[in-house]
Write a protein that holds these residues in place. Structure first.
Motif, PDB file in Angstrom:
ATOM      1  N   GLY A 153     -14.666   1.300 -70.765  1.00  0.00           N
ATOM      2  CA  GLY A 153     -13.979   2.584 -70.926  1.00  0.00           C
ATOM      3  C   GLY A 153     -12.911   2.777 -69.862  1.00  0.00           C
ATOM      4  O   GLY A 153     -12.176   1.844 -69.533  1.00  0.00           O
ATOM      5  N   TRP A 164     -18.046   9.355 -72.885  1.00  0.00           N
ATOM      6  CA  TRP A 164     -19.083   9.450 -73.924  1.00  0.00           C
ATOM      7  C   TRP A 164     -20.315  10.234 -73.430  1.00  0.00           C
ATOM      8  O   TRP A 164     -21.330  10.282 -74.109  1.00  0.00           O
ATOM      9  N   GLY A 198      -6.824   4.752 -71.592  1.00  0.00           N
ATOM     10  CA  GLY A 198      -8.177   5.131 -71.185  1.00  0.00           C
ATOM     11  C   GLY A 198      -8.336   6.628 -71.379  1.00  0.00           C
ATOM     12  O   GLY A 198      -7.354   7.344 -71.598  1.00  0.00           O
TER      13      GLY A 198
END
Lengths: 428, 523
Positions: free
Chosen positions: B39, B206, B305
């Motif tokens: 990520g 997340w 990102g």
């Protein structure tokens, strides 16, 4: 000192890829004094397979067993496609003629007929093509027969793993097995380069040594598959000789470029052009082109000491796309690099390429290029031909995606034929 | 299987936590949906902030950056290049903002030295002639991949476990405690449960999704940042635009290249995190005032990102939300042994890990103190290949070794490096794949973007029995497709010609476009 005189000719072909070389050869065979000028680029990456048409429509991924049926469907669906604008008989005649000329120069091809063939690649995939170089043909027959073939790689030849090919190809060719050998006289642990290997194999001593190295690999095999390194200038002869020494069919597998197949194709073309009397100014790109009041053109190359310039009655533009240098993309537009001709391309850069690289429909920018008329003359700004004696051939033409359709060399050769036909009328 | 602490997320915070906890003697297991730094930890500038960036609007964050920067220089010097940094304003920029800058730095205690614009241009000739103000600060470049991998290596060496390519599917909850975490292996589909005493949600952007699986609300906004990589290093130092944060205001050296960015764009979902054509155009148009050469530079790729920002953005925009981190003890919402640590910056990852580990240890009744600010991070040889320049440096020696082939010519990566990385993957429980190798080395990072080295690496892996069946074809497709996300918005000029070659090779010669659709990337 007075400037040296320009090189005069009837036809100047700009571009020395498959389209440019074919156009120069056709023009010379028509009796025109022909010059071909271009930098050496993409052809060195060529596989030397002669494609006609493999996939259409792209989005459906429909593969054609018979490329001529595919072409008929293509012509119905995309009447603007360059191959849709040439009579199939003329296409066949053109490719047959070029294949025969290349064959006479050492690079022989198998028959095309009405069927595509599936060639095993260095990744262990199979890719369809129409005319297969004679050095690769035994693989087609062996696979069709389900014969036990042994794939052989060489220590030090990167990107070519016999085991990898076998693992990946096995679902569609069960009886494959792998072996790795040392290439004769290779430095232990050193890197091997296909072109050098191929040139080495043009000597009898190297072939004898290779045959000896391959002898243990024959055990239990009905055919041997090798990376495509069997010669550059005389592949047919190298192939025949090795088959005779080993006593079983051999077939080549196209490698990761730069390989031996590109230089092989380039050299065969150059010999054919020499025999046809074409003057070759290679390694030079045209930096300036000017239409003359006489109706012809003056072309200027990069290095004026090497080439004082060319004066031609007619020009065929076959400079390719972005890799070849015929087109150049800036951040928001696409330009044609020699004449500044109008290019058809999607205006919004966000629409140039799809989200997925492998999207089966292909990328819209791949269809960018020069719009052209029925005689293969690129169009000017007003929709009329840009110049009565300026023609275009090959991948620079708009409205085709040669990579995804699997029609690259066929498109190059057939449009070269069409451009020469057009130019012949214009010069008459 | 049981563990004391289960860490969700293999970004730099998660691996930092794994190291921190294992140094305290706490048994921990890290689960990661994809791969290390998949990520935002792997999609940022690689900038070790001096803090100067935040002096005006968030002095506390500035001080945090300064202090953490000093610690990281001490414990992980091998991950850092001491480039120094410049803040520069060009004609047309807010002169008052520029004039206030040194005072704000002084108040926050951030070292800053005024430079004459001529002097600044002598240091970095790539800067615009229209420079009106320049200050030198203590910015540096940091390799987030090596940093994360070394943290992970140390954690696993001390008994920590890692499960890559493993997705959290849910939690077994009894009363006010999470008893176990339900997991699914993305590659095999296999399901398992791990009982844990404490669960730490370090899933970055997340984190909200993970919290929701435990029935916990988490207010979070997402800001996408896109960046561009140039084909060569344009400047020795970090160059910051001296103005309120905007698109394209930082150019950071990353070994042999420079990284330009970032944009800031609100996202409503995390379904697609890719740099867009519009963002790239915006970045370039903004940056050329500061570095005119960018207009003529070749770009290798772009990437994006997502900044996880805890809380909700007001009308002033995402840039002004705190870049500080959030550590949430969910006890108040009814789960006593569930923590979330998210937000923050690469520069402050260690501190984030420390605070989260402190809280976890309190819950476990463990008294051991954090040691990550003192104990040097051990450099692992297998992790050195993430650094641009490691390949070329190793080459004079490697080329004398027998059986040594250069598998990647852009970045000069020898076969032995690929094999070493595959061994590191094995220790992390992952199978060798181009995707995993690409995250742990420079394979696929050069101008060919994997078109050539991808084929060579795969062939080598097959020869070494590290791949079997059609794995190589699926891996290559996935790898090229992943690289494509970053190539698509920068395709003009030479990059487009290179792409044409890639397409002719992989779709033309090899027919990979006709191979069956593949699975998502996996390590």
């Amino acid at each position: 000192m007075p400037a040296p005189p320009l090189i005069p000719c009837d036809v100047a072909v700009i571009g020395s890829g498959i389209a440019g070389m074919s156009a120069a050869w056709f023009a010379a065979r028509e009796g025109f004094a022909t010059v071909v000028v271009g930098r050496t680029g993409g052809i060195l990456f060529a596989s030397s397979l002669l494609d006609l048409l493999a996939v259409h429509p792209l989005a459906e991924r429909r593969l054609w067993e018979n490329p001529w049926e595919g072409l008929a469907r293509l012509a119905a669906d995309e009447p603007g496609h360059p191959l849709a604008r040439i009579a199939p008989a003329r296409i066949r005649e053109a490719i047959d003629a070029v294949a025969a000329a290349l064959g006479a120069c050492g690079l022989a091809y198998g028959d095309g007929g009405n069927r595509n063939r599936w060639v095993l690649t260095a990744l262990g995939t199979f890719r369809p093509t129409w005319r297969v170089p004679a050095t690769m043909e035994a693989g087609i027959a062996a696979r069709r027969a389900g014969a036990a073939a042994r794939i052989v790689s060489f220590h030090g030849l990167r990107g070519f793993s016999a085991r990898g090919i076998v693992e990946c190809a096995r679902p569609s060719w069960k009886a494959l097995s792998a072996a790795v050998v040392e290439f004769p006289r290779a430095a232990p642990g050193g890197e091997l380069f296909p072109e050098r290997m191929a040139r080495a194999l043009e000597t009898e001593a190297a072939r004898a040594a290779l045959a000896e190295a391959l002898t243990p690999c024959r055990q239990g095999a009905a055919a041997l598959g090798l990376p495509a390194v069997l010669g550059i200038s005389r592949p047919a002869e190298v192939h025949r000789d090795l088959e005779a020494r080993l006593g079983l069919p051999l077939f080549e597998i196209p490698t990761l470029p730069p390989g031996a197949t590109g230089p092989r194709l380039k050299e065969a073309f150059e010999r054919a052009l020499a025999q046809a009397g074409v003057r070759r100014i290679l390694g030079q790109s045209v930096v300036r082109a000017e239409a003359l009041a006489t109706g012809g053109f003056r072309l200027e190359t990069e290095n004026r000491d090497f080439c004082p310039g060319i004066e031609a009655r007619g020009v065929i533009l076959a400079t390719g796309r972005f890799l070849g240098g015929g087109l150049r993309a800036e951040r928001g537009r696409v330009v044609e690099t020699v004449f500044g001709l109008p290019v058809a391309f999607p205006e919004d850069r966000d629409r140039w390429h799809r989200r997925d690289f492998f999207d089966p429909s292909g990328h819209p920018l791949n269809r960018a290029g020069l719009p052209f008329d029925e005689a293969f003359r690129p169009l000017g700004g007003g929709g009329e031909p840009a110049h009565p004696r300026l023609f275009a051939a090959g991948s620079i033409l708009a409205g085709q995606d040669w990579v995804r359709s699997g029609c690259g060399s066929g498109l190059a050769i057939a449009t070269a034929r069409a451009a020469v036909d057009g130019l012949k009328k214009a010069l008459a | 299987m049981e563990t004391q602490v289960l860490i969700i997320g293999g970004g730099v915070t998660g691996v930092g936590l794994a190291r921190d906890l294992s140094l305290r003697g706490v048994d921990c297991t890290l689960v990661e949906r994809r791969d290390i730094n998949a990520g935002a930890s792997g999609a940022n500038h690689g900038l070790l902030h001096s803090g100067a960036r935040y002096v005006t609007r968030d002095p506390a964050a500035a001080v945090e950056c300064r202090d953490e920067g000093r610690i990281l220089r001490r414990i992980a010097p091998h991950c850092i290049e001491e480039t120094g940094g410049l803040f520069v304003a060009v004609a047309g920029d807010d002169e008052r903002y520029a004039a206030d800058f040194p005072g704000a730095c002084r108040r926050a205690g951030i070292p800053c030295r005024a430079l004459d614009p001529t002097e600044a241009r002598a240091l970095e000739p790539v800067l615009s002639e229209k420079l009106i103000a320049a200050y030198a600060v203590e910015d540096a470049a940091i390799d987030p991949f090596r940093l994360a991998l070394d943290n992970l290596s140390e954690a696993t060496a001390r008994g920590g476990r890692v499960l890559l390519s493993t997705r959290v599917e849910g939690f077994d909850i009894e009363g006010k405690r999470v008893r176990a975490v339900r997991l699914r292996d993305a590659a095999t589909g296999e399901r398992r449960r791990i009982a844990a005493e404490v669960v730490i949600n370090a899933a970055g952007a997340w984190a909200k999704e993970i919290a929701a699986l435990a029935g916990l609300p988490l207010a979070m906004t997402w800001s996408k940042g896109s960046l561009l990589i140039t084909d060569r290093r344009l400047a020795g130092r970090v160059i910051n635009r001296l103005r309120p944060a905007s698109d394209a205001d930082i150019l950071v050296p990353g070994g042999t290249v420079s990284i330009l960015g970032t944009s800031s764009e609100r996202l409503d979902s995390l379904a697609e995190i890719v740099p867009t054509v519009a963002e790239i155009d915006r970045i370039l148009e903004a940056a050329r005032d500061m570095v005119p050469a960018l207009e003529r530079t070749r770009f290798i790729r772009a990437y994006a990102g997502v900044r996880p920002l805890v809380g909700r953005a007001g009308e002033t925009g995402d840039r002004l939300l705190s870049r500080g981190f959030a550590l949430i003890d969910h006890a108040e919402e009814g789960l006593d042994n569930f923590l979330t640590i998210t937000g923050g910056k690469l520069t402050t990852y260690r501190r984030m890990a420390e605070k989260a580990a402190d809280l976890a240890c309190r819950k476990l009744g463990v008294r051991a103190a954090c040691r990550t600010a003192e104990l040097p991070l051990a450099p692992r040889p297998a992790n050195r290949w993430t650094e641009a320049g490691a390949g070329p440096r190793s080459w004079p020696e490697a080329s004398r070794a027998p059986q040594e082939l250069l598998l990647c010519e852009c970045e000069m990566i020898p076969a032995s490096a690929v094999v070493e990385v595959c061994e590191a993957l094995r220790l992390q429980g992952a199978r060798p794949s181009l995707y995993g190798i690409g995250r742990r080395s420079r394979v696929g990072k050069g101008t060919c973007q994997g078109a050539f080295c991808g084929v060579r690496v795969n062939a080598h892996l097959y020869d070494r029995q590290l791949l079997s069946g059609r794995e190589g074809i699926r891996d290559l497709r996935d790898f090229l497709e992943a690289r494509w996300r970053g190539m698509r918005p920068i395709l003009w000029g030479t990059a487009l010609a290179q792409e044409e070659l890639q397409e002719a090779l992989h779709c033309g010669l090899f027919g990979l476009d006709r191979e069956e659709a593949s699975c998502p990337p996996r390590p």
